[in-house]
Design a protein around this motif. Structure first.
Motif, short mmCIF file in Angstrom:
data_model
loop_
_atom_site.label_atom_id
_atom_site.label_comp_id
_atom_site.label_asym_id
_atom_site.label_seq_id
_atom_site.Cartn_x
_atom_site.Cartn_y
_atom_site.Cartn_z
N ARG A 149 0.83 -1.21 0.00
CA ARG A 149 0.00 0.00 0.00
C ARG A 149 0.87 1.25 0.00
O ARG A 149 0.59 2.23 -0.71
N ALA A 150 1.95 1.25 0.82
CA ALA A 150 2.84 2.40 0.86
C ALA A 150 3.60 2.56 -0.46
O ALA A 150 3.84 3.67 -0.92
N ARG A 151 3.98 1.44 -1.06
CA ARG A 151 4.75 1.47 -2.31
C ARG A 151 3.99 2.22 -3.40
O ARG A 151 4.58 3.03 -4.13
N ARG A 152 2.72 1.93 -3.55
CA ARG A 152 1.93 2.61 -4.59
C ARG A 152 1.88 4.11 -4.34
O ARG A 152 2.03 4.91 -5.27
N THR A 153 1.66 4.50 -3.10
CA THR A 153 1.59 5.92 -2.78
C THR A 153 2.92 6.62 -3.04
O THR A 153 2.98 7.72 -3.60
N ILE A 154 4.02 5.98 -2.64
CA ILE A 154 5.36 6.56 -2.84
C ILE A 154 5.66 6.72 -4.32
O ILE A 154 6.17 7.76 -4.76
N LEU A 155 5.36 5.69 -5.11
CA LEU A 155 5.64 5.75 -6.55
C LEU A 155 4.84 6.85 -7.23
O LEU A 155 5.36 7.58 -8.09
N VAL A 156 3.57 6.99 -6.87
CA VAL A 156 2.74 8.03 -7.48
C VAL A 156 3.27 9.41 -7.10
O VAL A 156 3.40 10.31 -7.96
N SER A 157 3.61 9.59 -5.83
CA SER A 157 4.12 10.89 -5.38
C SER A 157 5.44 11.24 -6.06
O SER A 157 5.62 12.37 -6.54
N ASP A 158 6.36 10.28 -6.12
CA ASP A 158 7.65 10.55 -6.75
C ASP A 158 7.52 10.73 -8.26
O ASP A 158 8.27 11.50 -8.86
#
Length: 564
Positions: free
Chosen positions: A467-476
């Motif tokens: 769940r965190a990975r998706r958010t981090i990738l979208v933000s970056d």
């Protein structure tokens, strides 16, 4: 894996001899040159000509291998050129202080860019080297030149009025040295049209030793050569090199050059050029001589600032106009048309001021910026320690790893691509602290959410990461896209900010995936974190975690057997 990358990059720094980042002009100092335009023609000093002159200056400075150099138009007739310290200032002044030099020179030899030891001249003095012959252009009614922007040979072409055929980067023989012309007598086929195609021994040695793959070598060629000299030259991408005769036509005699789409002849995008009276006469004379030669001596090179941008071959005498066609796109045809227009640029420049720039002011600004960055970093660390306690160890260690990678990569990019660290780039690195810290916070909060649902730490890390990975990738991705757009549309120092921001965003992804997540997985097995120590940042009571419901087996209800 990330630790191996740090070790490898550190080794690369010491092996390359560069252990500190290369600094831009605002931090290291340099030279600032003010050029003032002048012209005898009324109205020649206008926005279009000034922009054209600026693009020529940019091209020349880039040819010197200078990075972070800036040129900008100031007022109606001034161009300011800032060149960082470490560049040959005298050579830079010589390069930027003159307008473009465009000449049409006969080709004496054309070979592939294969540097070799100098060879002794072969054949008789009048013999001329050659490259594989290209099919001659067919005659029709006009003057046409075929051209190809690729590095391979272009063999298509026809002539209108007279015959002319070209490729912007013609092919060259496999060997690195010119071979004798199979028909040397062709150079004297007609009285009064003899063309000197001989190559002096010294010029042959230069051609054999020339390495066109080096941009600095190409920029330093023929700095003191005169139009009447025989020279060696390279094409623009460094794949072929030439021995060229004296200039036959001056580019200033090109009265007009334009790109247009050929709807009648079906040749696609073409480039048309016209000469003035003197240029038309000289062009007719040289094409008459070239048409009687064997390849490659039937070619003339269009040379801009000592680089061959096109090399047409001729099989008939041409009048004062020509049309270049071949595998052109709209962009490549417009580029060649602009090149041909440079020679008629009606501007010259005086160096009205040459100033050595001190790094003192930039140093003071950098000092202030580093203080601001240090204060910001300290506040981020204090927040992490106060809110996440033991988890702050993971975040701080990840920030240190990210900082080390950023420093090492910036240091290695200096000698590799000429990257120079300037004040906006430092700002980009400071902004990246917040982006990197945000990624850690997202990951930690996902883990905490899983703990609040009653899971133990190891399953919480395993379930919270996707769940965190998706958010981090979208933000970056959003941050990197913003940096990429800013880099494309901006100029000068702003590009340094965009480049650094994009670089640190990519490093954030690498650090979170290859360092933060594996480290968190390892720490989840440790009693201090897994047991929910009050200082771990994962204390169940502080997070408001309800103990999981215990399911007990209820006794089975007694069933009385009824008798029938």
């Amino acid at each position: 894996m990330i630790l191996l990358a740090i070790v490898a990059l550190t080794g690369g720094m010491f092996l390359s001899g560069h252990t500190t980042p290369r600094l831009g002009i605002d931090l290291a100092g340099g030279t600032s040159i003010t050029l003032t335009a002048k012209s005898d023609q009324v109205g020649a000093i206008n926005k279009t000509n000034m922009e054209t002159a600026k693009s020529i200056i940019d091209r020349r400075v880039n040819g010197l291998g200078v990075s972070e150099a800036e040129s900008q138009i100031q007022g109606d007739r001034n161009i300011i050129v800032n060149i960082p310290k470490g560049t040959n200032a005298a050579q830079a002044e010589q390069q930027v202080g003159t307008t473009a030099q465009l000449y049409f020179r006969p080709v004496l030899a054309e070979v592939a860019n294969t540097p070799a030891t100098p060879a002794s001249p072969s054949g008789s003095p009048s013999g001329s080297p050659s490259s594989p012959a290209s099919p001659s252009a067919s005659a029709s009614t006009g003057a046409k030149v075929s051209g190809s922007p690729s590095a391979s040979a272009s063999t298509q072409g026809r002539a209108v009025t007279d015959a002319l055929k070209a490729s912007s980067t013609p092919s060259a023989p496999a060997s690195g040295a010119p071979s004798p012309n199979p028909s040397p007598s062709a150079s004297t086929a007609a009285p009064g049209s003899a063309l000197d195609t001989s190559i002096p021994e010294e010029l042959q040695a230069k051609l054999a030793a020339l390495d066109c793959s080096d941009a600095k070598t190409r920029a330093n060629l023929n700095l003191k050569a005169k139009p009447t000299d025989k020279i060696v030259a390279c094409n623009q991408d460094g794949t072929a090199k030439y021995a060229l005769g004296p200039a036959a036509v001056d580019g200033k005699n090109v009265s007009k050059a334009a790109a247009q789409f050929d709807t009648q002849g079906g040749n696609g995008w073409v480039v048309t050029l016209n000469f003035d009276g003197a240029g038309s006469k000289a062009f007719s004379k040289i094409t008459s001589q070239l048409s009687q030669q064997q390849p490659p001596n039937n070619q003339f090179a269009i040379v801009l600032d000592n680089e061959v941008v096109s090399a047409p071959s001729v099989n008939q005498t041409l009048s004062g106009s020509a049309e270049i066609y071949g595998s052109f796109t709209q962009e490549s045809s417009e580029e060649l048309a602009n090149v041909l227009s440079y020679g008629s640029l009606p501007l010259t420049f005086d160096k009205s001021d040459v100033t050595k720039v001190s790094a003192a002011v930039g140093g003071e600004q950098l000092h202030g910026g580093l203080i601001a960055g240090g204060v910001g970093l300290a506040l981020v660390v204090l927040y992490l320690v106060a809110y996440y306690r033991g988890l702050s160890f993971v975040a701080i260690l990840s920030l240190i790893v990210s900082a080390i990678l950023t420093y090492e990569i910036m240091t290695l990019l200096g000698p590799a691509i000429g990257f120079a660290l300037n004040l906006p780039a430092v700002c980009g690195a400071i902004v990246a602290i917040g982006i990197t810290a945000d990624s850690f916070i997202v990951f930690f909060e996902r883990i905490r959410d899983e703990l609040r649902e009653g899971r133990s730490l190891q399953p919480a890390v395993a379930r919270g990461w996707p769940r965190a990975r998706r958010t981090i990738l979208v933000s970056d991705f959003v941050s990197f896209l913003s940096a990429a757009v800013l880099f494309v549309v901006s100029v000068g120092k702003v590009q340094g900010f965009a480049f650094t921001l994009g670089l640190t965003t990519l490093l954030d992804v690498a650090v979170v995936f290859l360092f933060t997540k594996p480290l968190m997985t390892i720490l989840a097995r440790k009693k201090f974190y897994a047991g929910g120590h009050p200082w771990s940042g994962l204390d169940p009571r502080a997070l408001g975690v309800n103990p999981p419901l215990r399911r007990t087996r209820r006794p089975a209800a007694r069933t009385d057997v009824k008798e029938a």
